[in-house]
Design a protein around this motif. Structure first.
Motif, PDB file in Angstrom:
ATOM      1  N   ASP A 183      52.796  45.024  26.819  1.00 43.80           N
ATOM      2  CA  ASP A 183      52.647  43.789  27.605  1.00 43.80           C
ATOM      3  C   ASP A 183      53.098  42.554  26.840  1.00 43.80           C
ATOM      4  N   CYS A 184      52.585  42.364  25.607  1.00 45.85           N
ATOM      5  CA  CYS A 184      52.924  41.151  24.851  1.00 45.85           C
ATOM      6  C   CYS A 184      54.042  41.366  23.840  1.00 45.85           C
ATOM      7  N   GLY A 185      54.345  42.628  23.556  1.00 52.82           N
ATOM      8  CA  GLY A 185      55.419  42.925  22.618  1.00 52.82           C
ATOM      9  C   GLY A 185      55.059  42.739  21.162  1.00 52.82           C
ATOM     10  N   GLU A 186      53.752  42.555  20.874  1.00 52.62           N
ATOM     11  CA  GLU A 186      53.332  42.330  19.487  1.00 52.62           C
ATOM     12  C   GLU A 186      52.879  43.630  18.818  1.00 52.62           C
ATOM     13  N   PRO A 187      53.105  43.749  17.490  1.00 55.58           N
ATOM     14  CA  PRO A 187      52.668  44.939  16.765  1.00 55.58           C
ATOM     15  C   PRO A 187      51.142  45.012  16.701  1.00 55.58           C
ATOM     16  N   MET A 193      44.398  50.103  20.259  1.00 55.23           N
ATOM     17  CA  MET A 193      44.906  49.989  21.625  1.00 55.23           C
ATOM     18  C   MET A 193      43.820  50.391  22.622  1.00 55.23           C
ATOM     19  N   GLN A 194      43.849  49.777  23.794  1.00 57.34           N
ATOM     20  CA  GLN A 194      42.882  50.086  24.841  1.00 57.34           C
ATOM     21  C   GLN A 194      43.622  50.465  26.123  1.00 57.34           C
ATOM     22  N   THR A 195      43.068  51.423  26.846  1.00 57.94           N
ATOM     23  CA  THR A 195      43.714  51.883  28.074  1.00 57.94           C
ATOM     24  C   THR A 195      43.193  51.100  29.275  1.00 57.94           C
ATOM     25  N   VAL A 196      44.103  50.457  29.968  1.00 58.15           N
ATOM     26  CA  VAL A 196      43.776  49.678  31.165  1.00 58.15           C
ATOM     27  C   VAL A 196      44.705  50.130  32.287  1.00 58.15           C
ATOM     28  N   ASN A 197      44.127  50.606  33.383  1.00 55.07           N
ATOM     29  CA  ASN A 197      44.917  51.085  34.523  1.00 55.07           C
ATOM     30  C   ASN A 197      45.955  52.125  34.105  1.00 55.07           C
ATOM     31  N   GLY A 198      45.500  52.989  33.178  1.00 57.89           N
ATOM     32  CA  GLY A 198      46.363  54.088  32.756  1.00 57.89           C
ATOM     33  C   GLY A 198      47.407  53.724  31.729  1.00 57.89           C
ATOM     34  N   LYS A 199      47.408  52.465  31.252  1.00 57.18           N
ATOM     35  CA  LYS A 199      48.393  52.023  30.268  1.00 57.18           C
ATOM     36  C   LYS A 199      47.700  51.543  29.005  1.00 57.18           C
ATOM     37  N   ALA A 206      44.289  43.567  27.077  1.00 56.62           N
ATOM     38  CA  ALA A 206      43.274  44.269  27.880  1.00 56.62           C
ATOM     39  C   ALA A 206      42.308  43.280  28.493  1.00 56.62           C
ATOM     40  N   ARG A 207      41.988  42.210  27.764  1.00 58.99           N
ATOM     41  CA  ARG A 207      41.040  41.208  28.275  1.00 58.99           C
ATOM     42  C   ARG A 207      41.654  40.384  29.415  1.00 58.99           C
ATOM     43  N   LYS A 208      42.970  40.343  29.478  1.00 62.11           N
ATOM     44  CA  LYS A 208      43.639  39.569  30.514  1.00 62.11           C
ATOM     45  C   LYS A 208      43.716  40.323  31.828  1.00 62.11           C
ATOM     46  N   ASN A 209      43.566  41.634  31.753  1.00 57.77           N
ATOM     47  CA  ASN A 209      43.699  42.469  32.968  1.00 57.77           C
ATOM     48  C   ASN A 209      42.387  42.540  33.741  1.00 57.77           C
TER      49      ASN A 209
END
Length: 209
Positions: A183-187, A193-199, A206-209
């Motif tokens: 989503d943000c392209g940052e390392p 990483m967190q899974t949100v809506n399968g991604k 994740a907090r923005k979704n």
């Protein structure tokens, strides 16, 4: 955890940084820094260990107050190495694990009472709210200096409780693989990483979704 197998020690057992070095690191001298310094020295002496190079020693602190900075400098346990873990319970309690000796001690600051504490606590509210007069500010810092000196010199048994506890240290710090958040392209570390809506995305996205 550092990518190294070099277990050289910075300091020999019995030789530790002076309190003045902790003041330089922390930025000022205060009673809280003094209590952390005394706790760190007590732990190192009880465990008969030197300041480690890597994760030979682990500290679990139950506060995030000033004393933690003295513990970092004296013990070599730091957040960056992963061998300083903070659970902020608001308690001046620190547990130290010596991996190479399979030993651990718990340090409780049982007594922080010094002459003038009541006056110092009353003045602190004024000083940090910005309403203290110049004489009140001067008096506050005089009391702070006196309290710090008292805590550095009080007999250890009057100030600390040192208890040997079961050796059950936290896991060693991990080295994570870096991936790119789609989503943000940052390392970001893969384990964060967190899974949100399968991604899988970074925690910020994740907090923005």
């Amino acid at each position: 955890m550092c990518e190294t197998h070099d277990h050289q020690h910075f300091e020999s057992a019995g030789k530790y940084p002076a309190f003045e070095e902790c003041v330089t690191f922390h930025g000022h001298s205060c009673p809280g820094l003094a209590t952390g310094y005394r706790a760190a020295l007590a732990a190192m002496q009880a465990l008969s260990v030197a300041r480690p190079y890597d994760e030979e020693l682990v500290t679990v602190a139950e506060t995030n107050a000033c004393g933690v900075d003295a513990i970092q400098l004296v013990t070599g346990c730091t957040a960056g190495k992963g061998n300083l873990i903070i659970h902020d319970y608001g308690k001046h309690v620190f547990t130290f694990y010596a991996r190479e000796k399979n030993r651990a001690v718990r340090i409780l600051i049982k007594n922080r009472d010094v002459q003038g504490r009541e006056e110092m606590d009353a003045l602190r509210k004024k000083v940090f709210s910005g309403i203290a007069t110049e004489p009140e500010q001067k008096r506050f810092y005089e009391l702070m200096a006196e309290a710090t000196e008292a805590l550095l010199t009080i007999p250890q048994d009057d100030m600390l409780t040192v208890t040997e506890v079961a050796f059950n240290p936290p896991e060693k710090a991990r080295i994570f693989t870096t991936v790119i958040c789609p989503d943000c392209g940052e390392p970001v570390a893969d384990a964060k990483m967190q899974t949100v809506n399968g991604k899988a995305v970074c925690a910020t996205c994740a907090r923005k979704n």
